[in-house]
Motif scaffolding. Structure first.
Motif, mmCIF file in Angstrom:
data_model
loop_
_atom_site.group_PDB
_atom_site.id
_atom_site.type_symbol
_atom_site.label_atom_id
_atom_site.label_comp_id
_atom_site.label_asym_id
_atom_site.label_seq_id
_atom_site.Cartn_x
_atom_site.Cartn_y
_atom_site.Cartn_z
ATOM 1 N N TRP A 248 0.817 -1.214 0.000
ATOM 2 C CA TRP A 248 0.000 0.000 0.000
ATOM 3 C C TRP A 248 0.853 1.268 0.000
ATOM 4 C CZ3 TRP A 248 -5.138 -0.032 -0.777
ATOM 5 C CH2 TRP A 248 -5.809 1.174 -0.616
ATOM 6 N N SER A 249 1.955 1.263 0.714
ATOM 7 C CA SER A 249 2.784 2.465 0.832
ATOM 8 C C SER A 249 3.570 2.767 -0.430
ATOM 9 C CB SER A 249 3.759 2.309 2.003
ATOM 10 O OG SER A 249 4.601 1.184 1.798
ATOM 11 N N ASP A 250 3.677 1.775 -1.321
ATOM 12 C CA ASP A 250 4.489 1.946 -2.518
ATOM 13 C C ASP A 250 3.700 2.343 -3.753
ATOM 14 O OD1 ASP A 250 6.653 1.200 -1.040
ATOM 15 O OD2 ASP A 250 6.670 -0.883 -1.729
ATOM 16 N N ALA A 251 2.383 2.363 -3.655
ATOM 17 C CA ALA A 251 1.567 2.540 -4.858
ATOM 18 C C ALA A 251 0.509 3.615 -4.653
ATOM 19 C CB ALA A 251 0.902 1.228 -5.238
ATOM 20 N N VAL A 252 0.076 4.197 -5.759
ATOM 21 C CA VAL A 252 -1.063 5.108 -5.741
ATOM 22 C C VAL A 252 -2.299 4.254 -5.996
ATOM 23 C CG1 VAL A 252 -2.129 7.128 -6.785
ATOM 24 C CG2 VAL A 252 0.361 6.996 -6.593
ATOM 25 N N VAL A 253 -3.030 3.946 -4.940
ATOM 26 C CA VAL A 253 -4.147 3.005 -5.030
ATOM 27 C C VAL A 253 -5.424 3.663 -4.532
ATOM 28 C CG1 VAL A 253 -5.058 0.765 -4.312
ATOM 29 C CG2 VAL A 253 -2.596 1.060 -4.627
ATOM 30 N N VAL A 254 -6.497 3.487 -5.270
ATOM 31 C CA VAL A 254 -7.823 3.930 -4.845
ATOM 32 C C VAL A 254 -8.540 2.723 -4.249
ATOM 33 C CG1 VAL A 254 -10.007 4.956 -5.563
ATOM 34 C CG2 VAL A 254 -7.879 5.633 -6.699
ATOM 35 N N PRO A 255 -8.897 2.755 -2.970
ATOM 36 C CA PRO A 255 -9.555 1.601 -2.360
ATOM 37 C C PRO A 255 -10.973 1.409 -2.875
ATOM 38 C CG PRO A 255 -9.503 3.427 -0.811
ATOM 39 C CD PRO A 255 -8.700 3.861 -2.006
ATOM 40 N N VAL A 256 -11.420 0.174 -2.881
ATOM 41 C CA VAL A 256 -12.781 -0.157 -3.329
ATOM 42 C C VAL A 256 -13.519 -0.867 -2.204
ATOM 43 C CG1 VAL A 256 -12.170 -0.330 -5.771
ATOM 44 C CG2 VAL A 256 -12.032 -2.369 -4.304
ATOM 45 N N ARG A 257 -14.841 -0.785 -2.256
ATOM 46 C CA ARG A 257 -15.700 -1.553 -1.370
ATOM 47 C C ARG A 257 -16.285 -2.729 -2.146
ATOM 48 N NH1 ARG A 257 -16.448 3.430 -0.398
ATOM 49 N NH2 ARG A 257 -18.109 3.557 -1.947
ATOM 50 N N ILE A 258 -16.465 -3.844 -1.446
ATOM 51 C CA ILE A 258 -17.001 -5.057 -2.053
ATOM 52 C C ILE A 258 -18.475 -5.180 -1.692
ATOM 53 C CG2 ILE A 258 -16.840 -7.572 -2.166
ATOM 54 C CD1 ILE A 258 -13.921 -7.245 -1.112
#
Length: 432
Positions: A248-258
């Motif tokens: 998580w700390s290494d990437a530009v990530v948009v979290p999603v909900r399931i």
């Protein structure tokens, strides 16, 4: 004034050309560097992939395994899951075809382990019964599970004091070698298992002719005499699962909900304040009039509410044998996703004739398919009713990302090769 405007346009054009030139130069330099530099596993934004095996389960012809394994191997730490793929294999690692071992389903869920067990569930209305993060059935080998960039399923963000995040696997498999009626075994018909009580010892109702209550762990479906007592040892099998993730700390990530939606949940139709998710249902054989008009299709619909809206970035349905397709619609009737079964045409694993070996998936362009907070969606599940089908399912699995989270991550143009790097917005915003 006209001369001044022309000068302004010329200046803007020069600026745009400079931005474009700078962008091309940077991309060229980085691409050239890639030929001489291969990032190490410690480099940022590196996709990691690892394959694991579940504990073994054992099956003889006609046998059922419905196993729950806790604290299984899984990526640890704060990460973004990008895909999860499962498969049933034998001791040699060879995939086992569905006509030998039918994979009814596998489920994977996180939980907090410590002084007690605290479930971690998805955001769907049926989360008390269908709370898993990942799960498929016979379609597992040919259903895409990749979470598109820049999205990811966030795990490992933290646990309550005294607890740690762990993972469990549920595998439900049926050995149909030598089965007197393979379809009856895979659809868990009660008469095929000669069972009258469920797993908890309660008597099965007269109206229940087949489903998960009739094919629980250690039961045996009726097999031909040659397979009944052939003296062969049980077959040793595993769920082999492959996980891909980013730190998580290494990437530009948009979290999603399931969200997992169930077509049997009639709470909104019934005016009930609580979900009523039955997980499975029965398709009855069509009548003579429908058969004469070639209209032997069982269509089941329901309405499900999405508590928190956003952009739909992935969607797929789950159907059993006999399934014709499923669709999901917004409150205004717009189509959000149509997911169709893929039926096999051969004998090899992944292409078994007559079985659902895959489901088509929906990958909308980011920001093009949206749902609102509290929007009521309509789900449609279609099955062939040429004959009766028991224990069928109609589920929809969707991933939803917040609008604002996507917007917050949009000002920079980022790349993951040869390492994680981003351009400031002023260099690219006018080029897109």
């Amino acid at each position: 004034m006209q001369q001044a405007s022309q000068q302004q346009l010329a200046t803007a054009a020069v600026g745009d050309k400079m931005k474009t030139s700078m962008l091309l130069c940077i991309v060229t330099l980085v691409s050239s560097a890639a030929a001489a530099f291969l990032p190490t596993t410690e480099a940022a934004n590196v996709l990691k992939t690892q394959t694991f095996l579940s504990p073994p389960f054992f099956l003889r012809p006609g046998g059922v395994a419905n196993k729950w394994y806790y604290d299984v191997d899984f990526p640890r730490g704060h990460v973004a899951i990008k895909s999860f793929n499962g498969d049933v294999v034998d001791e040699a690692g060879a995939p086992v075809p569905l006509h030998e071992t039918y994979l009814h389903h596998w489920l994977v869920s996180p939980y907090y382990g410590g002084p007690s067990t605290i479930p971690i569930t998805n955001s769907g209305p049926c989360k008390d019964l269908l709370g898993q993060y990942f799960g498929l059935g016979s379609e597992t080998r040919r259903t895409a599970t990749w979470v598109p960039d820049p999205y990811g399923i966030e795990i490992g963000a933290g646990a309550p004091a005294g607890y740690e995040e762990r993972w469990l696997i549920n595998v439900h498999a049926i050995d149909t070698r030598g089965a007197a009626d393979k379809l009856a075994c895979t659809e868990c018909r009660c008469d095929a298992y000669n069972v009258t009580v469920d797993e908890t010892g309660n008597r099965i109702g007269n109206g229940y002719v087949g489903g998960i209550h009739c094919c629980y762990d250690s039961l045996r479906c009726r097999v031909e005499d040659a397979f009944a007592n052939n003296g062969e040892p049980p077959r040793k099998l595993f769920l082999r699962y492959t996980v891909s993730w980013l730190d998580w700390s290494d990437a530009v990530v948009v979290p999603v909900r399931i969200y997992i939606l169930d077509v049997t949940d009639t709470a909104l139709f019934d005016g009930s304040p609580k979900p009523y998710c039955k997980i499975e249902y029965r398709v009855d054989e069509c009548n003579s009039n429908d058969r004469a008009s070639n209209n032997c299709v069982d269509m089941k619909t329901t309405k499900e509410m999405v508590s928190h809206g956003g952009d739909v970035v992935y969607a797929v349905a789950h159907l059993h044998r006999g399934g014709l397709g499923s669709s999901l619609h917004g409150q205004d009737g717009r189509l959000l996703c149509k997911s169709m079964p893929i039926y096999g045409t051969g004998q090899e694993a992944g292409n078994e004739e007559g079985y659902v070996v895959g489901m088509s998936t929906c990958y909308p362009e980011p920001g093009t398919v949206k749902v609102s907070d509290g929007e009521v969606l309509t789900m449609v599940s279609n099955y062939s009713s040429e004959r009766q089908h028991t224990g069928v399912m109609g589920h929809f699995y969707i991933l939803v990302a917040d609008h604002q989270e996507q917007a917050l991550n949009k000002p920079t143009l980022c790349f993951s090769f040869p390492y994680s790097w981003c351009l400031p917005a002023w260099m690219w915003s006018n080029q897109m």
